[in-house]
Scaffold this motif. Structure first.
Motif, PDB file in Angstrom:
ATOM      1  N   GLU A   5      10.424 -78.915   5.657  1.00 36.02           N
ATOM      2  CA  GLU A   5      10.369 -79.222   4.227  1.00 36.02           C
ATOM      3  C   GLU A   5       8.930 -79.145   3.705  1.00 36.02           C
ATOM      4  OE1 GLU A   5      11.935 -81.023   6.537  1.00 36.02           O
ATOM      5  OE2 GLU A   5      14.034 -80.765   5.956  1.00 36.02           O
ATOM      6  N   ASP A  32      16.109 -72.630  -1.411  1.00 35.07           N
ATOM      7  CA  ASP A  32      16.055 -74.089  -1.528  1.00 35.07           C
ATOM      8  C   ASP A  32      15.129 -74.589  -2.627  1.00 35.07           C
ATOM      9  OD1 ASP A  32      17.869 -74.391   0.540  1.00 35.07           O
ATOM     10  OD2 ASP A  32      16.309 -74.563   2.077  1.00 35.07           O
ATOM     11  N   TYR A  74      13.667 -79.012  -5.473  1.00 37.21           N
ATOM     12  CA  TYR A  74      12.414 -79.643  -5.869  1.00 37.21           C
ATOM     13  C   TYR A  74      12.153 -79.449  -7.356  1.00 37.21           C
ATOM     14  CZ  TYR A  74      11.867 -79.518  -0.847  1.00 37.21           C
ATOM     15  OH  TYR A  74      12.070 -79.672   0.499  1.00 37.21           O
ATOM     16  N   TYR A 108       7.733 -76.233   1.075  1.00 37.69           N
ATOM     17  CA  TYR A 108       7.267 -76.716  -0.224  1.00 37.69           C
ATOM     18  C   TYR A 108       5.862 -76.187  -0.521  1.00 37.69           C
ATOM     19  CZ  TYR A 108       6.302 -79.943  -4.049  1.00 37.69           C
ATOM     20  OH  TYR A 108       5.988 -80.480  -5.267  1.00 37.69           O
ATOM     21  N   HIS A 160       9.036 -84.719  -6.350  1.00 35.56           N
ATOM     22  CA  HIS A 160      10.142 -84.491  -5.428  1.00 35.56           C
ATOM     23  C   HIS A 160      11.028 -85.702  -5.382  1.00 35.56           C
ATOM     24  CE1 HIS A 160      11.681 -84.485  -1.123  1.00 35.56           C
ATOM     25  NE2 HIS A 160      12.506 -83.799  -1.862  1.00 35.56           N
TER      26      HIS A 160
END
Length: 98
Positions: free
Chosen positions: A35, A82, A86, A39, A98
């Motif tokens: 993650e 994905d 976010y 990100y 987030h």
């Protein structure tokens, strides 16, 4: 994660150190690593990190890692699947957290 991204943007001269730290997280992959890297790399798109992920994908140290490395590499694209998780990358969810 926004704080980490902000810190990186505020200290561009430390980029080689940040790259090294992120690459060191690739093996072994611990909780939250995928993650964090996805990100950050969706914004930063650092080729050094991308190449390191690709090298690990080619010779994974664990059978569960290829899926995670593939997810990390996906974050380098504009169509990262994905990104909508976010707020920073999904305008429908609001601004920058987030």
């Amino acid at each position: 994660m926004d704080l980490a991204l902000h810190l990186i943007h505020q200290h561009p001269t430390h980029r080689p150190r940040f790259e090294s730290v992120l690459i060191s997280l690739l093996n072994p992959i611990k909780g939250g690593t995928t993650e964090l890297i996805t990100y950050l790399m969706h914004d930063l798109r650092w080729s050094v990190v991308q190449n390191a992920i690709a090298r690990h994908l080619a010779t994974p140290a664990n059978v569960s890692y290829p899926r995670q490395y593939a997810a990390m590499l996906d974050a380098f694209t504009d169509t990262w699947r994905d990104r909508d998780m976010y707020r920073r990358y999904n305008p429908d969810r609001g601004a920058h957290t987030h």
